[in-house]
Design a protein around this motif. Sequence first.
Motif, mmCIF file in Angstrom:
data_model
loop_
_atom_site.group_PDB
_atom_site.id
_atom_site.type_symbol
_atom_site.label_atom_id
_atom_site.label_comp_id
_atom_site.label_asym_id
_atom_site.label_seq_id
_atom_site.Cartn_x
_atom_site.Cartn_y
_atom_site.Cartn_z
ATOM 1 N N LEU A 125 -8.317 -2.146 -6.490
ATOM 2 C CA LEU A 125 -9.363 -1.337 -5.409
ATOM 3 C C LEU A 125 -7.962 -0.167 -4.647
ATOM 4 N N ARG A 126 -7.020 -0.693 -5.353
ATOM 5 C CA ARG A 126 -6.006 0.485 -4.313
ATOM 6 C C ARG A 126 -5.788 1.278 -5.141
ATOM 7 N N GLU A 127 -5.716 0.986 -7.185
ATOM 8 C CA GLU A 127 -6.037 1.412 -8.418
ATOM 9 C C GLU A 127 -6.888 2.427 -8.238
ATOM 10 N N LYS A 128 -8.445 2.394 -7.699
ATOM 11 C CA LYS A 128 -9.327 2.518 -8.023
ATOM 12 C C LYS A 128 -9.401 3.849 -6.265
ATOM 13 N N GLY A 129 -8.493 4.064 -5.833
ATOM 14 C CA GLY A 129 -8.286 4.950 -4.745
ATOM 15 C C GLY A 129 -9.044 4.421 -3.250
ATOM 16 N N PHE A 130 -8.711 2.760 -3.431
ATOM 17 C CA PHE A 130 -9.965 2.250 -1.716
ATOM 18 C C PHE A 130 -8.690 2.687 -1.224
ATOM 19 N N ASN A 131 -9.153 3.061 0.024
ATOM 20 C CA ASN A 131 -7.871 3.354 0.759
ATOM 21 C C ASN A 131 -8.835 3.347 2.748
ATOM 22 N N GLU A 132 -9.130 2.046 2.793
ATOM 23 C CA GLU A 132 -10.078 1.844 3.800
ATOM 24 C C GLU A 132 -8.920 1.061 5.051
ATOM 25 N N TYR A 133 -9.663 1.068 6.317
ATOM 26 C CA TYR A 133 -9.440 -0.137 7.079
ATOM 27 C C TYR A 133 -9.028 -1.062 6.839
ATOM 28 N N CYS A 134 -8.589 -1.349 7.066
ATOM 29 C CA CYS A 134 -8.238 -3.383 6.397
ATOM 30 C C CYS A 134 -7.098 -3.571 7.051
ATOM 31 N N LYS A 135 -7.503 -4.716 7.879
ATOM 32 C CA LYS A 135 -5.811 -5.559 9.396
ATOM 33 C C LYS A 135 -5.937 -6.580 8.140
ATOM 34 N N ASP A 136 -6.347 -7.010 6.841
ATOM 35 C CA ASP A 136 -5.550 -8.135 5.997
ATOM 36 C C ASP A 136 -5.170 -7.568 5.134
ATOM 37 N N ILE A 137 -3.685 -7.858 4.973
ATOM 38 C CA ILE A 137 -3.181 -7.359 3.504
ATOM 39 C C ILE A 137 -2.868 -8.445 2.625
ATOM 40 N N ILE A 138 -2.353 -7.926 1.308
ATOM 41 C CA ILE A 138 -1.596 -9.225 0.781
ATOM 42 C C ILE A 138 -0.253 -9.069 -0.023
ATOM 43 N N LYS A 139 0.121 -8.953 -0.169
ATOM 44 C CA LYS A 139 1.715 -9.091 -0.666
ATOM 45 C C LYS A 139 2.206 -9.596 -2.237
ATOM 46 N N GLU A 140 2.461 -8.732 -3.081
ATOM 47 C CA GLU A 140 2.590 -8.759 -4.758
ATOM 48 C C GLU A 140 3.276 -10.278 -5.367
ATOM 49 N N ASP A 141 4.068 -10.212 -4.939
ATOM 50 C CA ASP A 141 5.619 -11.131 -4.754
ATOM 51 C C ASP A 141 5.244 -12.466 -5.130
ATOM 52 N N ASN A 142 4.426 -12.892 -3.926
ATOM 53 C CA ASN A 142 4.622 -13.847 -2.811
ATOM 54 C C ASN A 142 3.110 -14.695 -3.161
ATOM 55 N N ASN A 143 2.445 -13.497 -3.248
ATOM 56 C CA ASN A 143 0.514 -14.044 -2.867
ATOM 57 C C ASN A 143 0.629 -14.018 -0.983
ATOM 58 N N ARG A 144 1.727 -13.786 -0.349
ATOM 59 C CA ARG A 144 1.571 -13.743 1.480
ATOM 60 C C ARG A 144 -0.142 -13.099 1.882
ATOM 61 N N ILE A 145 0.068 -14.179 2.699
ATOM 62 C CA ILE A 145 -1.322 -13.168 3.212
ATOM 63 C C ILE A 145 -0.856 -12.762 4.566
ATOM 64 N N MET A 146 -1.295 -11.437 5.054
ATOM 65 C CA MET A 146 -0.661 -11.618 6.585
ATOM 66 C C MET A 146 -1.070 -10.274 6.620
ATOM 67 N N GLN A 147 -1.120 -9.925 8.106
ATOM 68 C CA GLN A 147 -1.954 -9.111 8.786
ATOM 69 C C GLN A 147 -0.787 -7.398 8.831
ATOM 70 N N SER A 148 -1.239 -6.390 9.696
ATOM 71 C CA SER A 148 0.005 -5.654 9.607
ATOM 72 C C SER A 148 -0.656 -4.010 10.487
ATOM 73 N N VAL A 149 0.011 -3.223 10.492
ATOM 74 C CA VAL A 149 -0.159 -1.890 11.701
ATOM 75 C C VAL A 149 -0.375 -1.122 10.403
ATOM 76 N N PHE A 150 0.206 -0.989 9.430
ATOM 77 C CA PHE A 150 -0.304 -0.074 8.496
ATOM 78 C C PHE A 150 -1.680 0.237 7.419
ATOM 79 N N ARG A 151 -2.368 -0.874 7.831
ATOM 80 C CA ARG A 151 -4.019 -0.777 7.446
ATOM 81 C C ARG A 151 -4.890 -0.572 6.544
ATOM 82 N N THR A 152 -3.622 0.927 5.986
ATOM 83 C CA THR A 152 -4.466 1.397 4.297
ATOM 84 C C THR A 152 -3.486 1.095 4.014
ATOM 85 N N ASN A 153 -4.057 1.643 2.431
ATOM 86 C CA ASN A 153 -3.333 1.179 1.332
ATOM 87 C C ASN A 153 -2.115 2.774 1.351
ATOM 88 N N LYS A 154 -2.311 3.562 1.666
ATOM 89 C CA LYS A 154 -2.024 4.694 1.133
ATOM 90 C C LYS A 154 -0.714 4.476 2.346
#
Length: 124
Positions: free
Chosen positions: A14-43
């Motif tokens: 999704l990120r590679e193809k331009g998805f940049n919508e608001y999301c409260k949930d994010i996932i971290k690649e190195d440990n598959n950790r699921i978090m919530q963030s204030v950043f909220r968009t891929n950008k």
Amino acid sequence: MTEELVTLETAKLLREKGFNEYCKDIIKEDNNRIMQSVFRTNKNLPKMCYSRPAQSIAQKWLRETKNIHICIYNCACGYGYEISKADNGTHIASSAYKGTNDGEKWDTYEEVLETGLQEALKLI
């Protein structure tokens, strides 16, 4: 009942193809950790972190921004998906089985939708 969030693999596509919508949930690649963030968009996320929307949000984003519709169906042979152009229904791809040789079927709607999302994103 909760909505199913996309997997790390789908989040990366999704990120590679331009998805940049608001999301409260994010996932971290190195440990598959699921978090919530204030950043909220891929950008605004670090490189190793990806927005993790609900599958239905990713499906709607593909339909509205890339003109790709993913239809999930259930028939006598199990779940399957069809990918078509959203504006005129032109068939692009479909599958009724997980693999091309083993004939294994998907067990849930969410499982086949995840596969359909990944396949649609690869077509862009």
